[in-house]
Motif scaffolding. Sequence first.
Motif, mmCIF file in Angstrom:
data_model
loop_
_atom_site.group_PDB
_atom_site.id
_atom_site.type_symbol
_atom_site.label_atom_id
_atom_site.label_comp_id
_atom_site.label_asym_id
_atom_site.label_seq_id
_atom_site.Cartn_x
_atom_site.Cartn_y
_atom_site.Cartn_z
ATOM 1 N N ILE A 102 0.865 -1.203 0.000
ATOM 2 C CA ILE A 102 0.000 0.000 0.000
ATOM 3 C C ILE A 102 0.895 1.244 0.000
ATOM 4 C CG2 ILE A 102 -1.566 1.391 1.433
ATOM 5 C CD1 ILE A 102 -2.926 -1.194 2.337
ATOM 6 N N ASP A 103 1.951 1.188 0.807
ATOM 7 C CA ASP A 103 2.882 2.329 0.841
ATOM 8 C C ASP A 103 4.092 2.117 -0.085
ATOM 9 O OD1 ASP A 103 1.229 3.373 2.754
ATOM 10 O OD2 ASP A 103 2.631 3.162 4.420
ATOM 11 N N ALA A 104 4.586 0.881 -0.133
ATOM 12 C CA ALA A 104 5.878 0.645 -0.814
ATOM 13 C C ALA A 104 5.735 0.263 -2.280
ATOM 14 C CB ALA A 104 6.655 -0.438 -0.053
ATOM 15 N N GLY A 105 4.536 -0.080 -2.719
ATOM 16 C CA GLY A 105 4.325 -0.465 -4.123
ATOM 17 C C GLY A 105 4.808 -1.878 -4.406
ATOM 18 N N ASP A 106 4.358 -2.406 -5.556
ATOM 19 C CA ASP A 106 4.755 -3.756 -5.954
ATOM 20 C C ASP A 106 6.069 -3.695 -6.724
ATOM 21 O OD1 ASP A 106 4.421 -6.611 -6.512
ATOM 22 O OD2 ASP A 106 3.982 -6.004 -8.567
ATOM 23 N N VAL A 107 7.025 -4.535 -6.326
ATOM 24 C CA VAL A 107 8.282 -4.625 -7.079
ATOM 25 C C VAL A 107 8.292 -5.960 -7.805
ATOM 26 C CG1 VAL A 107 10.799 -4.655 -6.969
ATOM 27 C CG2 VAL A 107 9.506 -3.195 -5.411
ATOM 28 N N PHE A 108 8.485 -5.902 -9.125
ATOM 29 C CA PHE A 108 8.473 -7.109 -9.959
ATOM 30 C C PHE A 108 9.624 -8.024 -9.537
ATOM 31 C CE2 PHE A 108 9.134 -8.847 -14.503
ATOM 32 C CZ PHE A 108 8.160 -9.815 -14.329
ATOM 33 N N ILE A 109 9.320 -9.310 -9.407
ATOM 34 C CA ILE A 109 10.322 -10.264 -8.922
ATOM 35 C C ILE A 109 11.563 -10.310 -9.835
ATOM 36 C CG2 ILE A 109 9.329 -12.306 -10.058
ATOM 37 C CD1 ILE A 109 10.031 -13.882 -7.518
ATOM 38 N N TYR A 110 11.372 -10.009 -11.143
ATOM 39 C CA TYR A 110 12.515 -10.042 -12.055
ATOM 40 C C TYR A 110 13.067 -8.645 -12.339
ATOM 41 C CZ TYR A 110 10.866 -14.819 -12.747
ATOM 42 O OH TYR A 110 10.475 -16.118 -12.546
ATOM 43 N N ASP A 111 12.666 -7.665 -11.478
ATOM 44 C CA ASP A 111 13.152 -6.297 -11.661
ATOM 45 C C ASP A 111 14.679 -6.290 -11.539
ATOM 46 O OD1 ASP A 111 11.634 -3.259 -11.075
ATOM 47 O OD2 ASP A 111 13.807 -3.424 -11.103
ATOM 48 N N THR A 112 15.334 -5.579 -12.457
ATOM 49 C CA THR A 112 16.805 -5.589 -12.447
ATOM 50 C C THR A 112 17.359 -4.351 -11.749
ATOM 51 O OG1 THR A 112 16.700 -4.627 -14.653
ATOM 52 C CG2 THR A 112 17.124 -6.991 -14.530
ATOM 53 N N VAL A 113 16.485 -3.403 -11.419
ATOM 54 C CA VAL A 113 16.966 -2.172 -10.785
ATOM 55 C C VAL A 113 16.654 -2.177 -9.290
ATOM 56 C CG1 VAL A 113 16.849 0.355 -10.782
ATOM 57 C CG2 VAL A 113 16.607 -0.904 -12.939
ATOM 58 N N LYS A 114 15.376 -2.344 -8.968
ATOM 59 C CA LYS A 114 14.954 -2.274 -7.568
ATOM 60 C C LYS A 114 15.030 -3.654 -6.911
ATOM 61 C CE LYS A 114 11.640 0.364 -4.881
ATOM 62 N NZ LYS A 114 10.446 1.209 -4.887
ATOM 63 N N ASN A 115 15.500 -3.667 -5.692
ATOM 64 C CA ASN A 115 15.635 -4.920 -4.965
ATOM 65 C C ASN A 115 14.255 -5.385 -4.469
ATOM 66 O OD1 ASN A 115 16.355 -7.028 -3.347
ATOM 67 N ND2 ASN A 115 18.108 -5.968 -2.454
ATOM 68 N N HIS A 116 13.969 -6.669 -4.677
ATOM 69 C CA HIS A 116 12.669 -7.182 -4.247
ATOM 70 C C HIS A 116 12.643 -7.524 -2.763
ATOM 71 C CE1 HIS A 116 9.247 -10.023 -3.994
ATOM 72 N NE2 HIS A 116 8.726 -9.160 -4.826
ATOM 73 N N SER A 117 13.824 -7.655 -2.174
ATOM 74 C CA SER A 117 13.841 -8.112 -0.777
ATOM 75 C C SER A 117 13.485 -6.975 0.172
ATOM 76 C CB SER A 117 15.210 -8.697 -0.440
ATOM 77 O OG SER A 117 16.176 -7.687 -0.510
ATOM 78 N N ASN A 118 13.314 -7.369 1.395
ATOM 79 C CA ASN A 118 12.909 -6.503 2.493
ATOM 80 C C ASN A 118 13.592 -5.123 2.550
ATOM 81 O OD1 ASN A 118 11.386 -6.197 4.639
ATOM 82 N ND2 ASN A 118 12.351 -7.777 5.895
ATOM 83 N N THR A 119 12.858 -4.099 2.279
ATOM 84 C CA THR A 119 13.459 -2.758 2.274
ATOM 85 C C THR A 119 13.003 -1.976 3.497
ATOM 86 O OG1 THR A 119 11.568 -1.842 1.094
ATOM 87 C CG2 THR A 119 13.378 -2.707 -0.244
ATOM 88 N N ASP A 120 13.736 -0.888 3.761
ATOM 89 C CA ASP A 120 13.356 -0.003 4.872
ATOM 90 C C ASP A 120 11.954 0.560 4.634
ATOM 91 O OD1 ASP A 120 15.744 -0.459 6.017
ATOM 92 O OD2 ASP A 120 16.693 1.386 5.316
ATOM 93 N N GLU A 121 11.669 0.820 3.355
ATOM 94 C CA GLU A 121 10.367 1.362 2.973
ATOM 95 C C GLU A 121 9.242 0.394 3.402
ATOM 96 O OE1 GLU A 121 10.597 2.057 -1.192
ATOM 97 O OE2 GLU A 121 8.739 3.239 -1.261
ATOM 98 N N GLU A 122 9.489 -0.898 3.191
ATOM 99 C CA GLU A 122 8.477 -1.897 3.572
ATOM 100 C C GLU A 122 8.326 -2.000 5.092
ATOM 101 O OE1 GLU A 122 8.178 -5.034 -0.150
ATOM 102 O OE2 GLU A 122 9.597 -5.457 1.441
ATOM 103 N N ARG A 123 9.434 -1.856 5.803
ATOM 104 C CA ARG A 123 9.355 -1.904 7.277
ATOM 105 C C ARG A 123 8.541 -0.729 7.822
ATOM 106 N NH1 ARG A 123 12.153 -5.626 9.656
ATOM 107 N NH2 ARG A 123 13.808 -6.602 8.436
ATOM 108 N N LEU A 124 8.790 0.433 7.246
ATOM 109 C CA LEU A 124 8.030 1.620 7.652
ATOM 110 C C LEU A 124 6.546 1.401 7.387
ATOM 111 C CD1 LEU A 124 10.187 4.638 6.379
ATOM 112 C CD2 LEU A 124 9.434 4.219 8.741
ATOM 113 N N ALA A 125 6.257 0.815 6.226
ATOM 114 C CA ALA A 125 4.861 0.549 5.850
ATOM 115 C C ALA A 125 4.231 -0.437 6.831
ATOM 116 C CB ALA A 125 4.809 -0.005 4.434
ATOM 117 N N ALA A 126 4.964 -1.483 7.183
ATOM 118 C CA ALA A 126 4.443 -2.484 8.125
ATOM 119 C C ALA A 126 4.117 -1.817 9.460
ATOM 120 C CB ALA A 126 5.469 -3.602 8.314
ATOM 121 N N ASN A 127 5.030 -0.969 9.919
ATOM 122 C CA ASN A 127 4.787 -0.296 11.201
ATOM 123 C C ASN A 127 3.576 0.630 11.135
ATOM 124 O OD1 ASN A 127 6.910 -1.574 12.482
ATOM 125 N ND2 ASN A 127 8.389 0.008 11.918
#
Lengths: 222, 222
Positions: A102-127
């Motif tokens: 909802i906050d961090a957006g969907d990252v394509f699993i085969y994206d070559t630029v953005k990392n799909h793994s756990n980001t700070d952005e996702e942690r902030l969103a979870a909180n």
Amino acid sequence: MCLNLSNYALSFNFAYDECHFKIKKKMNTKDLLDQIAFIKEIDKVKYIQRKTKLFNSDRCENDAEHSWHLALMAIVLAEHSNEPIDVLKVVKMVLIHDIVEIDAGDVFIYDTVKNHSNTDEERLAANRIFGLLPKNQAEEFISIWEEFEAGETNEAKFARSMDRLEPLLQNTSNNGGTWKEFGVKYDKVYEKKSIIKEGSKSIWNYAEGLINESVEKGILEK
Amino acid sequence: MCLNLSNYALSFNFAYDECHFKIKKKMNTKDLLDQIAFIKEIDKVKYIQRKTKLFNSDRCENDAEHSWHLALMAIVLAEHSNEPIDVLKVVKMVLIHDIVEIDAGDVFIYDTVKNHSNTDEERLAANRIFGLLPKNQAEEFISIWEEFEAGETNEAKFARSMDRLEPLLQNTSNNGGTWKEFGVKYDKVYEKKSIIKEGSKSIWNYAEGLINESVEKGILEK
């Protein structure tokens, strides 16, 4: 006198119980309002488009539909888990795993630029999002989301194998789907999908067969 | 000789185990293929449009999104159930309750022509779609779906209260939503929603407040 004392005690207990009930009810009402706020907020998951498309379809799937499908897959396929699992926990994991988007957006699993793994952005969103819930539930949901992301427990392994299996079934139903659309090759697919075997060797056997068959059919390039 | 016998026994056991494993594996593979067929079939739930719209939105919700939302609502709100409940069972109920609509279609709860309750058409659909699963699972799913429809157990009552609560939250978020669109009046809404109290008195208190507030706000006609 005895009767009076007894009445007094009864009346005291009644007053205490009523008071206790009111406090509990008030707390429950506060909890309920927080829970309703969370229930309203997560509606936004229905707007988050994934790259993969519905089975035999050109329409992109959204995160809510995807999570519903994974939950049923987990229930139906639980017997194939390598290790015994708490099915309700797996279901919770897959139902909530994409809420952070909802906050961090969907990252394509085969994206070559953005990392799909756990980001700070996702942690902030979870909180922020799970934090709308009453404290105990917020802590439980954040913990379950982190467990899924870490992928180390039996439940997380099985939940993640479901998350990898669904798009494989979709792409093979869609004549190559996102593999063709984004030029993803066999090695990359094989590498990303092989995580399935950590949750279930028998499902991996089936998945591996599907991947190889896709090459034979010409819908996945080697 | 003793050693030979022992070897023979070992070799017999090994052969038996291997054979048993192969049979089990073969059965599992057959089960897995049936389960995959079911997983593919239920994708059609994502195409079934409901009358109600997403929160603060003009887009109709589909059955998969609706079921995902109910499952999370059931998990989050379980503590408000009037009676102790098996949460996993409630989650299964809400995840599968609309699958029969793949064949039978969605019937609007305020429809004045078609009956919303359990129809022969829905039973046929349940038998066909759940029947894709291995026998034991098919029986379990049909039984859970029937339990939900009957609405008599604690789990069914709570699952049904979730099913009534979500559209209430949607309509009040959408300035009257389907109530306004289809001219549904207070008495009908009150009657249909009051089933919530069978699952949870505290959620019903909240829901009743929302309904009355909707009249005051002019988004529900009395």
